[in-house]
Design a protein around this motif. Structure first.
Motif, short mmCIF file in Angstrom:
data_model
loop_
_atom_site.label_atom_id
_atom_site.label_comp_id
_atom_site.label_asym_id
_atom_site.label_seq_id
_atom_site.Cartn_x
_atom_site.Cartn_y
_atom_site.Cartn_z
N HIS A 447 0.79 -1.16 0.19
CA HIS A 447 -0.11 0.09 0.13
C HIS A 447 0.76 1.34 0.03
CE1 HIS A 447 0.88 -0.91 4.24
NE2 HIS A 447 0.48 0.47 4.50
N ARG A 448 2.12 1.05 0.34
CA ARG A 448 3.02 2.42 0.40
C ARG A 448 3.93 2.11 -0.73
NH1 ARG A 448 4.46 3.10 6.62
NH2 ARG A 448 2.53 3.37 7.46
N ALA A 469 -2.97 -6.30 -5.69
CA ALA A 469 -2.16 -5.03 -5.28
C ALA A 469 -2.84 -3.78 -5.88
CB ALA A 469 -0.83 -4.92 -5.98
N ARG A 470 -3.76 -3.80 -6.89
CA ARG A 470 -4.32 -2.65 -7.42
C ARG A 470 -5.79 -2.25 -6.48
NH1 ARG A 470 -3.10 -1.20 -12.92
NH2 ARG A 470 -1.34 -0.73 -12.86
N SER A 471 -6.26 -3.35 -6.10
CA SER A 471 -7.32 -3.26 -5.14
C SER A 471 -7.05 -2.44 -3.80
CB SER A 471 -7.87 -4.71 -4.67
OG SER A 471 -7.07 -5.48 -3.82
N VAL A 472 -5.87 -2.64 -3.58
CA VAL A 472 -5.12 -2.09 -2.21
C VAL A 472 -4.70 -0.60 -2.58
CG1 VAL A 472 -3.34 -2.03 -0.34
CG2 VAL A 472 -4.42 -3.99 -1.16
N LEU A 476 -0.93 2.06 -8.46
CA LEU A 476 0.26 1.51 -8.44
C LEU A 476 0.77 1.21 -9.77
CD1 LEU A 476 2.57 0.16 -6.34
CD2 LEU A 476 1.19 -1.91 -6.30
N ARG A 477 1.99 1.42 -9.95
CA ARG A 477 2.72 0.88 -11.18
C ARG A 477 3.00 -0.53 -11.10
NH1 ARG A 477 6.59 3.28 -14.98
NH2 ARG A 477 6.32 5.21 -13.74
N VAL A 478 2.54 -1.36 -12.22
CA VAL A 478 2.70 -2.62 -12.21
C VAL A 478 3.47 -3.23 -13.34
CG1 VAL A 478 1.30 -4.73 -12.38
CG2 VAL A 478 0.46 -3.23 -10.71
N ALA A 479 4.23 -4.14 -13.39
CA ALA A 479 4.98 -4.63 -14.57
C ALA A 479 4.70 -6.26 -14.21
CB ALA A 479 6.38 -4.32 -14.50
N LEU A 480 4.11 -7.01 -15.21
CA LEU A 480 3.88 -8.22 -15.22
C LEU A 480 4.81 -9.18 -16.29
CD1 LEU A 480 0.01 -8.07 -15.24
CD2 LEU A 480 1.06 -8.61 -13.28
N ARG A 481 5.16 -10.16 -15.70
CA ARG A 481 5.75 -11.41 -16.50
C ARG A 481 4.90 -12.35 -17.00
NH1 ARG A 481 10.48 -15.40 -14.45
NH2 ARG A 481 10.79 -16.66 -16.55
N LEU A 482 4.53 -12.16 -18.19
CA LEU A 482 3.65 -12.98 -18.79
C LEU A 482 4.18 -13.94 -19.97
CD1 LEU A 482 0.26 -10.67 -18.71
CD2 LEU A 482 0.97 -12.63 -17.10
N TYR A 483 3.94 -15.08 -20.26
CA TYR A 483 4.30 -15.84 -21.13
C TYR A 483 3.44 -15.72 -22.65
CZ TYR A 483 7.81 -18.20 -18.20
OH TYR A 483 8.92 -18.08 -17.27
N ASP A 484 2.24 -16.05 -22.33
CA ASP A 484 1.32 -16.15 -23.60
C ASP A 484 1.04 -14.77 -24.05
OD1 ASP A 484 -1.59 -16.35 -24.27
OD2 ASP A 484 -0.74 -18.43 -24.60
N ASP A 485 1.06 -14.75 -25.30
CA ASP A 485 0.80 -13.41 -26.01
C ASP A 485 -0.47 -12.99 -25.94
OD1 ASP A 485 3.50 -13.05 -26.49
OD2 ASP A 485 3.30 -13.98 -28.43
N ASP A 486 -1.50 -13.78 -26.31
CA ASP A 486 -2.73 -13.42 -26.03
C ASP A 486 -3.21 -13.15 -24.78
OD1 ASP A 486 -3.00 -14.07 -29.01
OD2 ASP A 486 -3.61 -16.12 -28.83
N PHE A 487 -2.89 -14.00 -23.84
CA PHE A 487 -3.19 -13.69 -22.49
C PHE A 487 -2.75 -12.34 -22.07
CE2 PHE A 487 -2.76 -14.53 -18.15
CZ PHE A 487 -3.93 -14.41 -17.51
N ALA A 488 -1.54 -12.13 -22.50
CA ALA A 488 -0.77 -10.88 -21.93
C ALA A 488 -1.57 -9.48 -22.67
CB ALA A 488 0.35 -10.68 -22.49
N THR A 489 -1.97 -9.74 -24.09
CA THR A 489 -2.70 -8.55 -24.68
C THR A 489 -3.90 -8.33 -23.89
OG1 THR A 489 -1.81 -9.24 -26.80
CG2 THR A 489 -3.77 -7.74 -26.71
#
Length: 626
Positions: A447-448, A469-472, A476-489
């Protein structure tokens, strides 16, 4: 080209070689339970893990190569183990390059040793996490190639070994994503390349003469809801390697500039103890330090009063005071009243000193006992980066964030994870627990926090952590590590729409690493790659001799906007970043590139393919998205 691997990086690399460089590619896909002799050389069906990716590569091949020679394709071979028989059936004896990108270092080393015996001229690109072992392996395999081909000049022997780490390649981009304004850094053999993003407001400042513009950012870069994949009309995305007129014609757009290049020494800190040394301030608590200070002040006051009232030498007065405090002095029965009063006061101070000394001893023992344990996040911590996952990638990102002096709190479910030892050595606050459980993110003070880096190997876990984290903290700046392209989009667009005022980024380690691996397979030294929004810019070292696009041309003439740009000239014959090698960065535009020169270029992926003669020269087009 042969690519052997058991994860998404292998398929990214195969697609990169085929789509960008136009190479014939054989992809070796491990299938547990199959016999290598039954499966070697058999295209067959793809495994369930890679079926969709392989199908996508095959569809792209058919669509692109219609009317082209049938040899230009990606051949998928299923095998249970990469041994000599499988490599021979895959054509390693006639292949130009072999990439071994299995997740297991031992598997890659075994296959590399076998391949070098079968084809001494083969270019080897090996994925290893262990840096020190990689350096030794490079030397060993290159020496083996030279011994097997003694009649050829080592400089002409087209057998080279390149050891890369996808974690090292992706770590700078992931670390830069977490903090606004952080420089993008490429590290290769001790060489550091810094690329820094500049906002439009800062472009009017006086620039360092050594700077050059690497890219113009898209018009919506500063808009959290419009960056990276924005479909707003009129925004053509980032422009890589623009010329001066293009930069002058876009005053309202941010830039990516080359800021400074310096030699990086050993990866260990100059101070041998570094961050693992116990800070003096943490030995005793603040309350105990105040207590010790108060007792010391009382002792000094009594010693001063004794000196003034008795007329003794100051040192003798202090000595008598200490004797009284520790109750080992003679009673002042026949002494003056002032001396007797001071002795009583000194005894009282000695009584007060005893519990303070006991508390100091207990706190000191407790501090030393917990010096090798993981720290808990401090209560007042704020403005930090919450890093989820301390695997291979998370460990490298943690090390880079700490080198940038960025406060970090780690969250890891496995107490034996690879990065736990590093977090303990660097004294980084760490929460052990499943991020999907209630209270874990709160314990990390999300939250901080300034940013969240979700770098676990499970897409769903990263997404759940980001949503929690976004609900709290909605901004908040968020960076996600995602493998699947369609899912990431889908995730990116949904989070952007739900939280338009917060920055959201999706990153794929395989996407960031594949261009560097592909460039190394082409037989040139790829120093690294940096992401520019959803595109990639490469830094490569090339020989000028025999290249009509570089040889006998001036630095200005060798610059092709949107494709490549010469940024430095290498001196010496040693590999870049090693003793005996140097770089000249401030090149005159009329400096003629000769046959004996080696240059460092900033280039797009397609531009590098053109420099290597893989594609004819054509008007600059945007690089494929990451």
């Amino acid at each position: 080209m042969i690519v052997s691997g058991d994860d998404v990086l292998a398929h990214r690399l195969a697609g990169e070689l085929h789509d960008v460089y136009g190479e014939r590619v054989t992809l070796l896909v491990p299938v547990p339970g199959d016999s290598p002799h039954q499966s070697a050389g058999r295209p067959g069906r793809a495994s369930s893990l890679f079926g969709r990716v392989t199908a996508a590569v095959t569809r792209g091949t058919v669509g692109e190569q219609r009317g082209a020679p049938a040899a230009r394709s990606v051949r998928v071979v299923e095998t249970a183990e990469v041994d000599e028989t499988v490599l021979v059936d895959a054509g390693v004896e006639q292949a130009a390059a072999l990439a071994l990108v299995h997740d297991d270092d031992e598997t890659n080393i075994r296959a590399a040793l076998a391949a070098r015996r079968l084809n001494p001229r083969l270019r080897l690109v090996i994925r290893l996490y262990n840096r020190k072992l990689g350096q030794h392996l490079e030397t060993l395999l290159d020496q083996a190639a030279a011994v097997a081909e003694p009649c050829l000049d080592p400089k002409l022997l087209d057998a080279s070994t390149t050891v890369l780490s996808d974690a090292d390649t992706a770590a700078p981009a992931l670390a830069a994503t977490a903090v606004a304004g952080t420089s993008k850094v490429i590290q290769a053999g001790g060489l550091l390349l810094h690329a820094v993003e500049r906002s439009p407001a800062a472009r009017g400042e006086t620039a360092d003469p050594g700077l050059c513009t690497l890219a113009l950012l898209s018009a919506t870069t500063n808009d959290p809801a419009g960056c990276e994949g924005s479909e707003r009309s009129g925004d053509q995305g980032p422009l890589l390697l623009p010329d001066d007129p293009a930069v002058a014609a876009a005053p309202g757009r941010g830039t990516v500039a080359l800021e400074a290049i310096t030699y990086a020494g050993p990866t260990l800190p100059s101070n041998r103890f570094g961050a693992s040394a116990l800070p003096v301030a943490s030995l005793f608590s603040r309350r105990l330090r105040w207590s010790l200070g108060g007792v010391a002040a009382a002792v000094g006051a009594i010693a001063l009063a004794s000196w003034l009232t008795t007329g003794d030498h100051p040192l003798h007065a202090a000595y008598l005071t200490l004797l009284d405090i520790f109750a080992i002095g003679d009673p002042a029965v026949e002494e003056p009243t002032s001396r007797q009063v001071l002795q009583i006061l000194a005894g009282f101070v000695g009584l007060l000193l005893l519990p303070v000394l006991v508390a100091a001893l207990l706190e000191g023992l407790g501090t030393f006992r917990t010096a090798t344990s993981l720290r808990r996040p401090p209560r007042g911590l704020s403005g930090h980066v919450v890093l989820l996952g301390l695997g291979k990638v998370g460990t490298r990102v943690l090390a880079r964030l700490r080198r940038l002096n960025i406060p970090v709190v780690c969250v890891e479910s496995d107490p034996e994870a690879r990065g736990i030892a590093l977090a303990r050595r660097l004294r980084v606050p760490t929460v052990i627990g499943d991020v999907t459980e209630e209270g874990v993110l709160e314990a990390a003070r999300v939250h901080r926090a300034h940013a969240l880096l979700a770098l676990t190997s499970v897409d769903i876990t990263n997404l759940e952590a980001a949503l929690s984290a976004r609900s709290v903290k909605p901004d908040l700046r968020v960076a996600l590590r995602l493998y699947d392209d369609d899912f990431a989009t889908a995730v990116y667009r949904t989070l952007r729409a739900a939280h338009p005022d917060a920055l959201t980024r999706s990153r794929s380690v395989s996407h960031l690493a594949a261009p560097a691996f592909a460039g190394a397979m082409m037989g040139r030294q790829i120093l690294g790659a940096i992401p520019v929004e959803r595109r990639v810019l490469l830094f490569a070292a090339l020989e000028v001799a025999g290249n009509p696009l570089l040889e006998d041309r001036t630095v200005a003439e060798a610059f092709h906007p949107g494709a490549w740009r010469v940024i430095a000239l290498a001196t010496g014959s040693a590999p870049l970043g090693r003793p005996g090698a140097g770089l000249v960065w401030q090149l005159e535009p009329d400096r003629v590139l000769g046959a004996g020169d080696r240059v460092v270029l900033a280039t797009t992926r397609r531009g590098l393919a053109e420099l290597l003669g893989r594609h004819p020269r054509r008007p600059a087009t945007p690089d494929p998205a990451v």
